[in-house]
Design a protein around this motif. Structure first.
Motif, PDB file in Angstrom:
ATOM      1  N   LYS A  75       3.744  -6.400   0.330  1.00  0.00           N
ATOM      2  CA  LYS A  75       3.795  -6.971   1.682  1.00  0.00           C
ATOM      3  C   LYS A  75       2.505  -6.705   2.450  1.00  0.00           C
ATOM      4  O   LYS A  75       2.057  -7.542   3.227  1.00  0.00           O
ATOM      5  N   MET A  76       1.906  -5.547   2.215  1.00  0.00           N
ATOM      6  CA  MET A  76       0.652  -5.226   2.901  1.00  0.00           C
ATOM      7  C   MET A  76      -0.515  -6.049   2.361  1.00  0.00           C
ATOM      8  O   MET A  76      -1.421  -6.404   3.114  1.00  0.00           O
ATOM      9  N   VAL A  77      -0.486  -6.356   1.077  1.00  0.00           N
ATOM     10  CA  VAL A  77      -1.481  -7.258   0.496  1.00  0.00           C
ATOM     11  C   VAL A  77      -1.315  -8.648   1.115  1.00  0.00           C
ATOM     12  O   VAL A  77      -2.298  -9.291   1.503  1.00  0.00           O
ATOM     13  N   ASP A  78      -0.063  -9.109   1.240  1.00  0.00           N
ATOM     14  CA  ASP A  78       0.212 -10.416   1.847  1.00  0.00           C
ATOM     15  C   ASP A  78      -0.283 -10.488   3.292  1.00  0.00           C
ATOM     16  O   ASP A  78      -0.658 -11.560   3.769  1.00  0.00           O
ATOM     17  N   LYS A  79      -0.296  -9.351   3.988  1.00  0.00           N
ATOM     18  CA  LYS A  79      -0.780  -9.293   5.376  1.00  0.00           C
ATOM     19  C   LYS A  79      -2.287  -9.044   5.451  1.00  0.00           C
ATOM     20  O   LYS A  79      -2.842  -8.864   6.527  1.00  0.00           O
ATOM     21  N   SER A  80      -2.937  -8.996   4.289  1.00  0.00           N
ATOM     22  CA  SER A  80      -4.383  -8.762   4.182  1.00  0.00           C
ATOM     23  C   SER A  80      -4.807  -7.407   4.742  1.00  0.00           C
ATOM     24  O   SER A  80      -5.922  -7.257   5.233  1.00  0.00           O
ATOM     25  N   LEU A  81      -3.932  -6.403   4.638  1.00  0.00           N
ATOM     26  CA  LEU A  81      -4.265  -5.064   5.111  1.00  0.00           C
ATOM     27  C   LEU A  81      -4.942  -4.228   4.032  1.00  0.00           C
ATOM     28  O   LEU A  81      -5.677  -3.295   4.334  1.00  0.00           O
ATOM     29  N   LEU A  82      -4.676  -4.584   2.784  1.00  0.00           N
ATOM     30  CA  LEU A  82      -5.270  -3.848   1.673  1.00  0.00           C
ATOM     31  C   LEU A  82      -5.333  -4.748   0.458  1.00  0.00           C
ATOM     32  O   LEU A  82      -4.763  -5.838   0.442  1.00  0.00           O
ATOM     33  N   HIS A  83      -6.060  -4.290  -0.540  1.00  0.00           N
ATOM     34  CA  HIS A  83      -6.019  -4.960  -1.830  1.00  0.00           C
ATOM     35  C   HIS A  83      -5.957  -3.899  -2.923  1.00  0.00           C
ATOM     36  O   HIS A  83      -6.282  -2.738  -2.707  1.00  0.00           O
ATOM     37  N   ILE A  84      -5.477  -4.337  -4.063  1.00  0.00           N
ATOM     38  CA  ILE A  84      -5.263  -3.441  -5.192  1.00  0.00           C
ATOM     39  C   ILE A  84      -6.147  -3.923  -6.334  1.00  0.00           C
ATOM     40  O   ILE A  84      -6.136  -5.107  -6.681  1.00  0.00           O
ATOM     41  N   VAL A  85      -6.926  -3.000  -6.885  1.00  0.00           N
ATOM     42  CA  VAL A  85      -7.846  -3.353  -7.967  1.00  0.00           C
ATOM     43  C   VAL A  85      -7.624  -2.440  -9.159  1.00  0.00           C
ATOM     44  O   VAL A  85      -7.266  -1.268  -9.003  1.00  0.00           O
ATOM     45  N   LYS A  86      -7.825  -2.970 -10.333  1.00  0.00           N
ATOM     46  CA  LYS A  86      -7.698  -2.184 -11.560  1.00  0.00           C
ATOM     47  C   LYS A  86      -8.912  -1.271 -11.698  1.00  0.00           C
ATOM     48  O   LYS A  86     -10.033  -1.647 -11.367  1.00  0.00           O
ATOM     49  N   VAL A  87      -8.660  -0.082 -12.210  1.00  0.00           N
ATOM     50  CA  VAL A  87      -9.736   0.864 -12.495  1.00  0.00           C
ATOM     51  C   VAL A  87     -10.393   0.423 -13.787  1.00  0.00           C
ATOM     52  O   VAL A  87      -9.711   0.243 -14.799  1.00  0.00           O
ATOM     53  N   GLU A  88     -11.690   0.230 -13.755  1.00  0.00           N
ATOM     54  CA  GLU A  88     -12.415  -0.270 -14.925  1.00  0.00           C
ATOM     55  C   GLU A  88     -12.238   0.639 -16.147  1.00  0.00           C
ATOM     56  O   GLU A  88     -12.062   0.159 -17.255  1.00  0.00           O
ATOM     57  N   GLN A  89     -12.277   1.958 -15.940  1.00  0.00           N
ATOM     58  CA  GLN A  89     -12.192   2.895 -17.057  1.00  0.00           C
ATOM     59  C   GLN A  89     -10.778   3.012 -17.624  1.00  0.00           C
ATOM     60  O   GLN A  89     -10.605   3.432 -18.764  1.00  0.00           O
ATOM     61  N   ASP A  90      -9.774   2.691 -16.819  1.00  0.00           N
ATOM     62  CA  ASP A  90      -8.387   2.817 -17.253  1.00  0.00           C
ATOM     63  C   ASP A  90      -7.580   1.690 -16.617  1.00  0.00           C
ATOM     64  O   ASP A  90      -7.157   1.787 -15.470  1.00  0.00           O
ATOM     65  N   LYS A  91      -7.372   0.620 -17.366  1.00  0.00           N
ATOM     66  CA  LYS A  91      -6.717  -0.589 -16.844  1.00  0.00           C
ATOM     67  C   LYS A  91      -5.275  -0.350 -16.387  1.00  0.00           C
ATOM     68  O   LYS A  91      -4.706  -1.164 -15.691  1.00  0.00           O
ATOM     69  N   ARG A  92      -4.690   0.783 -16.795  1.00  0.00           N
ATOM     70  CA  ARG A  92      -3.320   1.086 -16.358  1.00  0.00           C
ATOM     71  C   ARG A  92      -3.287   1.560 -14.909  1.00  0.00           C
ATOM     72  O   ARG A  92      -2.274   1.440 -14.236  1.00  0.00           O
ATOM     73  N   LYS A  93      -4.392   2.130 -14.437  1.00  0.00           N
ATOM     74  CA  LYS A  93      -4.471   2.639 -13.066  1.00  0.00           C
ATOM     75  C   LYS A  93      -4.940   1.540 -12.125  1.00  0.00           C
ATOM     76  O   LYS A  93      -5.747   0.694 -12.487  1.00  0.00           O
TER      77      LYS A  93
END
Length: 144
Positions: A75-93
């Motif tokens: 919901k916070m991503v939908d409100k443009s308050l934050l974004h979530i990105v994959k960690v390059e070294q560990d795609k699970r994080k």
């Protein structure tokens, strides 16, 4: 009376439940002015303290359940308050990063703690600190 321990008026847990609900209700109006819910407020406060952290770290800091955190973050991503990105070294994080909108919200939220604390007319600042210590002890005792 053998069943007195089962009366609601004798339950610490019920008082904590009622207090928690009352506090969330007290935050409802000021948070509606900045278009976030109380759980979103908890998350964004944690990110204002330390941005660019993993979802696991955010769960640890806020004590919000993982499945609930997933919904809050969506919901916070939908409100443009934050974004979530994959960690390059560990795609699970995945890292949680505030957007400019999320960072700017901090200035708009600055008076919210004062607005809510003004509603505590029956307890003073010293009692609030004592209550926080007691609640910390309850939380520590009941942690998994």
């Amino acid at each position: 009376m053998q069943f007195d321990r089962l009366k609601l008026k004798n339950q610490l847990c019920h008082r904590l439940y009622m207090a928690s609900n009352s506090i969330v209700r007290a935050y409802r109006e000021p948070l509606s002015e900045i278009n976030i819910t109380y759980p979103q407020y908890v998350v964004i406060m944690a990110l204002w303290e330390q941005d660019n952290i993993t979802i696991a770290e955010l769960i640890e800091q806020t004590s919000i359940d993982g499945s609930a955190m997933t919904q809050i973050l969506k919901k916070m991503v939908d409100k443009s308050l934050l974004h979530i990105v994959k960690v390059e070294q560990d795609k699970r994080k995945r890292l949680v990063k505030l957007t400019h909108t999320g960072l700017a919200l901090k200035a708009k939220a600055i008076e919210i703690p004062n607005e809510v604390s003004c509603k505590f007319s029956n307890i003073d600042k010293i009692q609030i600190k004592e209550l926080m210590k007691l609640l910390d002890a309850v939380i520590t005792d009941l942690k998994d």
